[in-house]
Design a protein around this motif. Structure first.
Motif, PDB file in Angstrom:
ATOM      1  N   VAL A 209      39.492  86.673  27.445  1.00  0.00           N
ATOM      2  CA  VAL A 209      38.552  87.469  26.658  1.00  0.00           C
ATOM      3  C   VAL A 209      37.673  88.308  27.586  1.00  0.00           C
ATOM      4  CG1 VAL A 209      36.543  87.355  25.139  1.00  0.00           C
ATOM      5  CG2 VAL A 209      38.540  85.936  24.664  1.00  0.00           C
ATOM      6  N   LEU A 210      37.240  87.679  28.683  1.00  0.00           N
ATOM      7  CA  LEU A 210      36.349  88.366  29.614  1.00  0.00           C
ATOM      8  C   LEU A 210      36.978  89.646  30.167  1.00  0.00           C
ATOM      9  CD1 LEU A 210      33.542  87.461  30.322  1.00  0.00           C
ATOM     10  CD2 LEU A 210      34.405  86.417  32.408  1.00  0.00           C
ATOM     11  N   ILE A 211      38.285  89.603  30.422  1.00  0.00           N
ATOM     12  CA  ILE A 211      38.891  90.809  31.000  1.00  0.00           C
ATOM     13  C   ILE A 211      39.585  91.716  29.982  1.00  0.00           C
ATOM     14  CG2 ILE A 211      39.179  89.803  33.305  1.00  0.00           C
ATOM     15  CD1 ILE A 211      42.089  89.428  32.741  1.00  0.00           C
ATOM     16  N   THR A 212      39.687  91.295  28.705  1.00  0.00           N
ATOM     17  CA  THR A 212      40.397  92.167  27.768  1.00  0.00           C
ATOM     18  C   THR A 212      39.550  92.721  26.622  1.00  0.00           C
ATOM     19  OG1 THR A 212      41.153  90.290  26.471  1.00  0.00           O
ATOM     20  CG2 THR A 212      42.657  91.111  28.160  1.00  0.00           C
ATOM     21  N   PHE A 213      38.355  92.175  26.383  1.00  0.00           N
ATOM     22  CA  PHE A 213      37.577  92.713  25.253  1.00  0.00           C
ATOM     23  C   PHE A 213      37.063  94.111  25.569  1.00  0.00           C
ATOM     24  CE2 PHE A 213      33.042  93.096  26.132  1.00  0.00           C
ATOM     25  CZ  PHE A 213      32.950  92.482  27.367  1.00  0.00           C
TER      26      PHE A 213
ATOM     27  N   GLY B 200      45.446  87.649  32.493  1.00  0.00           N
ATOM     28  CA  GLY B 200      44.282  86.802  32.248  1.00  0.00           C
ATOM     29  C   GLY B 200      44.676  85.341  32.143  1.00  0.00           C
ATOM     30  N   ALA B 201      45.763  85.093  31.412  1.00  0.00           N
ATOM     31  CA  ALA B 201      46.236  83.717  31.247  1.00  0.00           C
ATOM     32  C   ALA B 201      46.612  83.117  32.609  1.00  0.00           C
ATOM     33  CB  ALA B 201      47.428  83.692  30.294  1.00  0.00           C
ATOM     34  N   ILE B 202      47.257  83.909  33.450  1.00  0.00           N
ATOM     35  CA  ILE B 202      47.656  83.424  34.774  1.00  0.00           C
ATOM     36  C   ILE B 202      46.427  83.097  35.630  1.00  0.00           C
ATOM     37  CG2 ILE B 202      48.859  84.033  36.926  1.00  0.00           C
ATOM     38  CD1 ILE B 202      50.679  83.523  34.518  1.00  0.00           C
TER      39      ILE B 202
END
Ligand SMILES: Nc1ncnc2c1ncn2[C@@H]1O[C@H](COP(=O)(O)OP(=O)(O)OP(=O)(O)O)[C@@H](O)[C@H]1O
Ligand SMILES: [Mg+2]
Lengths: 262, 282
Positions: free
Chosen positions: B152-156, B215-217
């Motif tokens: 969320v931190l890097i995609t919102f 992000g998941a990685i």
């Protein structure tokens, strides 16, 4: 009696826009009015504050001085009381023509279904027959203007403010639109205030014409157009029409010269 | 009569398409994919050649064939980890869309919210996620939550920024027209601002979709016992480089799939955006 027939009045409207670059006096003590069922035009050179005047009458902009009256009641700065057709057609690309024209009905809380049913019979008369479910980008300029006009009519107010509805059209389409408007106006029984810088348009359509000066916009003259109704487009070739035109043109020229001298 | 008139819009509609049809759009599209495929094959061939003829050890440069073998050796293992990562990416992406859109709406509808929130929205992008990810693990444990937070931190951000632009981009005269018809602020938002912002929202969502896998990685790298990030980490620690590459390929496919899924939803929900752009650019 004179008071009751006075449907719309703008009295002593003065407006100065304050920008970073400085102050721009746009309207100075402008008073115009329209009686019930009257067709009034405001004509003036480009940039003289015509659109500003209309948006003040529509209640979207508050004047520095002066007031707007509807049926004798002060309504200055109140939006939503008169039909307003801005210079651009402003049809939204995600709605079909039919759903564009019912926008005001939807805002008023009418269900989409009922609004569509109400608009559908008018589509044909507005020259949009067969285009109800088309999207705006498939329409010609003239059709877009008619759709925008129908949207204004469906707001169902007695007064229509039209800001150069035919300004962007070519001369041929424009004259067709004039003829068409003369036809529908009879049936609509609305009071119209039309802004234009086309002299022929003003004379052909109006009962009365106001002439404005360049900035700061002021009303310099007022003409009654005594040509009989119903009018047809051929009227523009008659002697009577040309007399009106000569008078209007010279008033326009004077108003421009006056501003240039001062 | 109405049938005769109907011909006209159809004709205008096909005009721009007709222009491209002369150069055959179908052929152009398929030749585009063909070139893409060809580029991939050439790259793989060069890669294979370099791996075969250089003196580099397999753990430094595995050949494409060896990568394929690494995948074939344990497809179930890789797919099990991939499923974990996909779940995190999807969840994080979904939450980012919701938070991103909500922030954009708050920022554009309230001056107070704009002043209070906008600086933090922008500052959040200066946060080195790599550096704080371990702390997140300490705070939230090894489970799903820290991964979602990282994603969320890097995609919102692209969602919020694009949507704010979209809402603000509405013609002021359109706002005036709506007010003249007596529309409330909510009606203006619902009938005009929100639909006009949708193409912008989808632009942001496509960026977010492509990045959410990374992000998941990130999230898994610092604290996890499953997922492709975890798998990558321990495979590279054991110098199983072919496996690392196999996992990366799976990740790339995941990113592509998510991106095209969003593009597909976009085409289905706002078909008008493409048509309108088409005419506007003529
Ligand atoms: N919101 C605003 N802020 C600042 N200046 C404005 C604003 N609206 C209009 N003006 C200025 O006021 C003047 C009159 O503008 P307006 O649009 O009313 O003229 P107009 O007579 O309608 O012109 P046209 O015939 O070209 O449509 C212009 O100089 C314009 O730049
Ligand atoms: Mg104007």
């Amino acid at each position: 009696m004179a008071m009751t027939s006075m449907l719309l009045q703008a009295q002593g409207i003065t407006k100065t826009f304050v920008e970073k670059a400085g102050e721009l006096p746009t309207l100075r003590n402008v008073s115009v009015h329209a009686r019930q069922g009257e067709f009034v035009s405001i004509i003036g050179p480009s940039g003289c504050g015509k659109s500003t005047l209309l948006s003040i009458v529509a209640g979207l902009v508050t004047p520095d001085e002066g007031r707007v009256l509807l049926h004798g009641n002060v309504v200055t700065g109140q939006a939503g009381l008169v039909g307003y057709m801005p210079q651009k057609d402003l049809l939204v690309p995600w709605r079909t023509v039919l759903d564009n024209v019912i926008l005001s009905q939807e805002i008023a809380g009418v269900s989409r279904r009922a609004a569509r049913a109400k608009a559908m019979p008018l589509i044909e008369g507005f020259g949009l027959g067969g285009f109800a479910s088309a999207y705006p980008h498939t329409l010609s300029g003239g059709m877009r203007q008619r759709a925008a006009f129908l949207r204004t009519v469906l707001f169902e107010k007695e007064v229509l403010l039209l800001d150069e509805p035919f300004g962007a059209l070519d001369a041929l389409t424009r004259s067709t639109m004039h003829e068409w408007l003369l036809g529908v106006w009879n049936k609509l029984s609305k009071t119209v205030v039309l802004v234009t810088h086309d002299v022929d348009e003003a004379i052909l359509l109006s009962d009365r014409v106001y002439v404005m000066t360049p900035l700061p916009g002021q009303v310099k003259a007022e003409f009654a157009i005594t040509l009989p109704r119903p009018r047809l487009y051929d009227l523009v070739l008659t002697q009577d029409f040309l007399k009106h035109k000569a008078a209007l043109l010279s008033a326009l020229r004077d108003s421009v010269a006056l501003a240039g001298a001062s | 009569m109405s049938a005769g008139r109907r011909v006209l819009p159809a004709a205008t509609r096909t005009a721009p398409e007709g222009k491209t049809r002369r150069s055959s759009p179908l052929m152009a599209a398929s030749s585009g994919y063909l070139i893409s495929l060809l580029l991939g094959l050439i790259a793989i061939a060069i890669w294979q050649a370099v791996a075969d003829f250089s003196s580099l050890k397999q753990w430094l440069l595995p050949s494409p064939w060896e990568v394929l073998q690494a995948f074939a050796d344990s497809p179930a293992l890789i797919m099990r980890h991939a499923a974990v990562t996909a779940e995190e990416a999807l969840l994080g992406f979904g939450v980012a869309l919701a938070i991103g859109a909500a922030l954009a709406i708050a920022i554009t509808q309230s001056r107070l919210a704009e002043r209070a929130l906008y600086p933090y929205v922008i500052a959040s992008q200066a946060v080195p996620v790599i550096a704080i990810a371990p702390v997140l693990v300490v705070w939230f444990g090894f489970g799903l939550l820290p991964k979602i937070v990282v994603i969320v931190l890097i995609t919102f951000f692209p969602v919020t920024i694009n949507m704010v632009d979209g809402i603000r981009n509405v013609d002021p005269e359109m706002m005036g027209l709506m007010r003249s018809m007596g529309a409330s602020r909510w009606q203006i938002f619902r009938l005009v601002q929100l639909p006009s912002a949708m193409p912008y929202f989808f632009s942001g969502a496509k960026v977010a979709a492509a990045v959410s896998v990374i992000g998941a990685i990130f999230g898994e790298w610092v604290g996890a016992n499953e997922g492709l990030g975890y798998f990558l980490k321990y495979s590279s620690a054991q110098f199983l480089t072919a496996r690392v590459f196999a996992a990366i390929l799976v990740l790339a496919v995941m990113g592509l799939a998510l991106f095209y899924a969003v593009a597909f939803v976009e085409r289905k929900t706002i078909p008008w955006a493409k048509r309108a752009r088409h005419t506007a650019s003529q």
